[in-house]
Design a protein around this motif. Structure first.
Motif, PDB file in Angstrom:
ATOM      1  N   ALA A  10       0.840  -1.153  -0.106  1.00 54.02           N
ATOM      2  CA  ALA A  10      -0.018  -0.049   0.070  1.00 54.02           C
ATOM      3  C   ALA A  10       0.875   1.302  -0.192  1.00 54.02           C
ATOM      4  O   ALA A  10       0.524   1.988  -0.838  1.00 54.02           O
ATOM      5  CB  ALA A  10      -0.990   0.076   1.056  1.00 54.02           C
ATOM      6  N   GLU A  11       2.134   1.222   0.632  1.00 54.16           N
ATOM      7  CA  GLU A  11       2.783   2.425   0.847  1.00 54.16           C
ATOM      8  C   GLU A  11       3.559   2.857  -0.403  1.00 54.16           C
ATOM      9  O   GLU A  11       3.415   3.925  -1.092  1.00 54.16           O
ATOM     10  CB  GLU A  11       4.003   2.259   1.807  1.00 54.16           C
ATOM     11  N   LEU A  12       3.849   1.824  -1.224  1.00 56.00           N
ATOM     12  CA  LEU A  12       4.375   1.894  -2.344  1.00 56.00           C
ATOM     13  C   LEU A  12       3.448   2.199  -3.604  1.00 56.00           C
ATOM     14  O   LEU A  12       3.740   3.187  -4.291  1.00 56.00           O
ATOM     15  CB  LEU A  12       5.099   0.587  -2.844  1.00 56.00           C
ATOM     16  N   VAL A  13       2.575   1.682  -3.512  1.00 63.17           N
ATOM     17  CA  VAL A  13       1.459   2.261  -4.565  1.00 63.17           C
ATOM     18  C   VAL A  13       0.885   3.571  -4.316  1.00 63.17           C
ATOM     19  O   VAL A  13       0.683   4.042  -5.257  1.00 63.17           O
ATOM     20  CB  VAL A  13       0.215   1.031  -4.330  1.00 63.17           C
ATOM     21  N   ALA A  14       0.828   3.977  -3.055  1.00 59.75           N
ATOM     22  CA  ALA A  14       0.302   5.323  -2.807  1.00 59.75           C
ATOM     23  C   ALA A  14       1.458   6.370  -3.058  1.00 59.75           C
ATOM     24  O   ALA A  14       1.117   7.577  -3.268  1.00 59.75           O
ATOM     25  CB  ALA A  14       0.119   5.174  -1.219  1.00 59.75           C
ATOM     26  N   ALA A  15       2.836   5.925  -3.055  1.00 63.54           N
ATOM     27  CA  ALA A  15       3.640   6.972  -3.485  1.00 63.54           C
ATOM     28  C   ALA A  15       3.455   7.584  -4.681  1.00 63.54           C
ATOM     29  O   ALA A  15       3.069   6.754  -5.651  1.00 63.54           O
ATOM     30  CB  ALA A  15       5.020   6.409  -3.230  1.00 63.54           C
ATOM     31  N   LYS A  16       3.358   9.091  -5.002  1.00 64.76           N
ATOM     32  CA  LYS A  16       3.268   9.506  -6.211  1.00 64.76           C
ATOM     33  C   LYS A  16       4.393   9.744  -7.176  1.00 64.76           C
ATOM     34  O   LYS A  16       4.432   9.788  -8.356  1.00 64.76           O
ATOM     35  CB  LYS A  16       2.976  11.041  -6.107  1.00 64.76           C
ATOM     36  N   THR A  17       5.744  10.020  -6.690  1.00 69.01           N
ATOM     37  CA  THR A  17       6.857  10.066  -7.365  1.00 69.01           C
ATOM     38  C   THR A  17       7.790   8.992  -7.350  1.00 69.01           C
ATOM     39  O   THR A  17       7.782   7.911  -6.436  1.00 69.01           O
ATOM     40  CB  THR A  17       7.598  11.270  -7.068  1.00 69.01           C
ATOM     41  N   PRO A  18       8.532   8.994  -8.381  1.00 66.11           N
ATOM     42  CA  PRO A  18       9.609   7.667  -8.225  1.00 66.11           C
ATOM     43  C   PRO A  18      10.496   7.543  -7.068  1.00 66.11           C
ATOM     44  O   PRO A  18      10.794   6.630  -6.276  1.00 66.11           O
ATOM     45  CB  PRO A  18      10.397   7.736  -9.439  1.00 66.11           C
ATOM     46  N   GLY A  19      10.992   8.887  -6.551  1.00 68.70           N
ATOM     47  CA  GLY A  19      11.859   8.992  -5.276  1.00 68.70           C
ATOM     48  C   GLY A  19      10.993   8.623  -4.183  1.00 68.70           C
ATOM     49  O   GLY A  19      11.343   7.872  -3.136  1.00 68.70           O
ATOM     50  N   ALA A  20       9.672   8.857  -3.801  1.00 69.63           N
ATOM     51  CA  ALA A  20       8.862   8.469  -2.800  1.00 69.63           C
ATOM     52  C   ALA A  20       8.637   6.992  -2.888  1.00 69.63           C
ATOM     53  O   ALA A  20       8.670   6.325  -1.924  1.00 69.63           O
ATOM     54  CB  ALA A  20       7.451   9.103  -2.969  1.00 69.63           C
ATOM     55  N   LYS A  21       8.453   6.446  -4.238  1.00 70.16           N
ATOM     56  CA  LYS A  21       8.295   5.027  -4.202  1.00 70.16           C
ATOM     57  C   LYS A  21       9.731   4.050  -3.742  1.00 70.16           C
ATOM     58  O   LYS A  21       9.780   3.204  -3.021  1.00 70.16           O
ATOM     59  CB  LYS A  21       8.016   4.678  -5.699  1.00 70.16           C
ATOM     60  N   VAL A  22      10.730   4.687  -3.996  1.00 71.90           N
ATOM     61  CA  VAL A  22      11.798   4.143  -3.658  1.00 71.90           C
ATOM     62  C   VAL A  22      12.055   4.180  -2.014  1.00 71.90           C
ATOM     63  O   VAL A  22      12.299   3.066  -1.491  1.00 71.90           O
ATOM     64  CB  VAL A  22      13.392   4.814  -4.173  1.00 71.90           C
ATOM     65  N   THR A  23      11.739   5.314  -1.603  1.00 71.08           N
ATOM     66  CA  THR A  23      11.735   5.407  -0.118  1.00 71.08           C
ATOM     67  C   THR A  23      10.652   4.555   0.459  1.00 71.08           C
ATOM     68  O   THR A  23      11.106   3.715   1.753  1.00 71.08           O
ATOM     69  CB  THR A  23      11.391   7.101   0.317  1.00 71.08           C
TER      70      THR A  23
END
Length: 75
Positions: A10-23
């Motif tokens: 859920a956290e990765l899917v909700a992330a909007k930018t590639p940087g947020a997804k990596v985090t």
């Protein structure tokens, strides 16, 4: 299958930018934030993911983290 499940979290899917997804991926897999260099490498590797691929870049990146020495051993 574990890498796919991690990348579908859920956290990765909700992330909007590639940087947020990596985090989000680092937090889920390694319980820490990525360094600036790790974030840049992750964005470079997985940022150009193509939707609908059987094993996309985010799943591959999740697998790399799951296979890392840091995931396998606690210091």
């Amino acid at each position: 299958e574990q890498a796919k499940a991690l990348a579908a979290g859920a956290e990765l899917v909700a992330a909007k930018t590639p940087g947020a997804k990596v985090t989000a991926l680092y937090r889920a897999a390694l319980s820490r934030n990525p360094t600036a260099a790790e974030r840049a490498l992750g964005r470079e590797f997985a940022g150009g993911d193509t939707a609908g691929a059987a094993f996309g870049r985010w799943e591959q990146y999740a697998q790399v983290l799951l296979l890392s020495n840091e995931f396998a051993f606690v210091e």
